[in-house]
Design a protein around this motif. Structure first.
Motif, short mmCIF file in Angstrom:
data_model
loop_
_atom_site.label_atom_id
_atom_site.label_comp_id
_atom_site.label_asym_id
_atom_site.label_seq_id
_atom_site.Cartn_x
_atom_site.Cartn_y
_atom_site.Cartn_z
N LEU A 1 -0.13 -3.71 -1.26
CA LEU A 1 1.66 -2.99 -1.45
C LEU A 1 1.98 -3.10 -2.64
N HIS A 2 1.16 -4.53 -3.68
CA HIS A 2 0.99 -5.01 -4.61
C HIS A 2 0.59 -3.73 -5.58
N LEU A 3 -0.26 -3.10 -5.53
CA LEU A 3 -1.36 -1.91 -6.63
C LEU A 3 0.29 -0.61 -5.50
N MET A 4 1.36 -0.96 -5.62
CA MET A 4 1.89 0.17 -5.53
C MET A 4 2.57 0.81 -6.49
N PRO A 5 3.10 2.10 -6.96
CA PRO A 5 3.69 2.11 -8.02
C PRO A 5 4.84 1.55 -8.49
N ASN B 1 -7.48 7.60 -9.54
CA ASN B 1 -6.94 6.36 -8.89
C ASN B 1 -6.00 6.08 -9.29
N GLU B 2 -4.71 6.79 -10.33
CA GLU B 2 -4.09 5.89 -11.15
C GLU B 2 -2.50 6.40 -11.17
N ASP B 3 -2.46 7.59 -10.26
CA ASP B 3 -1.04 8.25 -10.12
C ASP B 3 -0.93 8.76 -8.68
#
Ligand SMILES: *[C@@H]1O[C@H](CO)[C@@H](O)[C@H](O)[C@H]1NC(C)=O
Ligand SMILES: *[C@@H]1O[C@H](CO)[C@@H](O)[C@H](O)[C@H]1NC(C)=O
Ligand SMILES: *[C@@H]1O[C@H](CO)[C@@H](O)[C@H](O)[C@H]1NC(C)=O
Length: 241
Positions: free
Chosen positions: A173-177, A239-241
């Motif tokens: 979850l920490h990678l979610m924008p 893999n950025e957005d």
């Protein structure tokens, strides 16, 4: 739009993974939250929520993994916003604000609407994917309490003498924008790690006491982490957005 796109790619990755194996099931019963909802909250809110750019009652900009399962009978009880259990944390849909069934409540609905005893449980796979909303609605929620609640939901199903359960762990979850935007990465990565470790132990212990049931974890955390670290290998060019 960024969160929507992230979901789009997760779901494609997931369905690719599932479709690579021959599925020995003719029925799949799904309990969970917005990752799996194909229109239950949409019906509940008279088609007000989710609204575009979400796609036809899904919390995604397109079809989701559930739509891509090649099994004839899909029974989907997943509701967007769902928690593990409304008696631990109440599930709430926004705009209009209304309560939705948590996973234990979804299991109660399933038990009422279907004749579990006469379905061929050898060929029925039960899937549960839930957990992140318990933390979204209660920032001080302890991971082991959510695991215990998920474990209660699994015990509810085991009472019906079911044979196959697949339980998803939590995504990174920490990678979610949205979490990145609020600088909450370290809180979420520690919480998810603790949840997933505790869940693995809990599932192993339930498997040991229920040897006639196949009780598995789908490690979505590992799959998504691999995709984000190596998108090209999984045919994603962004893999950025
Ligand atoms: C399900 O599997 C068990 C054990 O493998 C078998 O004894 C039983 O007859 C099967 N039931 C059905 C309905 O196929
Ligand atoms: C949030 O969860 C904690 C347990 O980790 C509990 O003590 C607290 O009462 C909960 N807060 C609310 C508002 O329910
Ligand atoms: C999960 O964590 C709680 C609290 O840290 C602990 O009491 C419990 O034994 C853990 N569950 C398993 C199966 O390890």
């Amino acid at each position: 739009m960024t969160a929507l796109l992230l979901f789009g790619f997760l779901i494609t990755a997931l369905s690719q993974q599932i479709n690579t194996e021959q599925i020995p099931f003719d029925t799949i019963v799904i309990f969970g939250d917005s990752h799996s909802d194909t229109g239950n909250v949409y019906k509940l809110t008279d088609q007000i929520w989710p609204r575009p750019p979400y796609f036809q009652g899904r919390f995604s900009n397109g079809l989701i993994w559930v739509d891509k399962l090649s099994v004839t009978n899909i029974m989907n009880y997943a509701y967007g916003a769902a928690t593990t259990d409304n008696s631990l944390v109440q599930s709430i849909a926004w705009s209009p604000v209304m309560p939705t069934p948590g996973v234990r409540q979804q299991i109660a609905i399933y038990a009422k609407d279907s004749n579990i005893i006469t379905s061929n449980l050898n060929r029925t796979l039960f899937i549960i994917w839930v957990g992140s909303n318990d933390f979204a609605y209660n920032r001080t929620m302890h991971p082991s309490l959510v695991v215990a609640s998920l474990s209660n939901a699994i015990s509810d199903l085991l009472k019906f003498n079911i044979k196959h359960i697949l339980v998803f762990n939590l995504l990174p979850l920490h990678l979610m924008p949205n979490i990145h935007a609020f600088n909450q990465e370290s809180y979420y990565s520690a919480m998810v790690l603790e949840f997933n470790n505790n869940l693995s132990k809990e599932i192993a212990s339930m498997q040991a006491t229920n040897p006639y049931v196949s009780l598995r974890i789908f490690n979505i955390h590992s799959l998504v982490s691999k995709i984000i670290n190596n998108p090209i290998m999984y045919s994603f060019d962004n893999n950025e957005d």
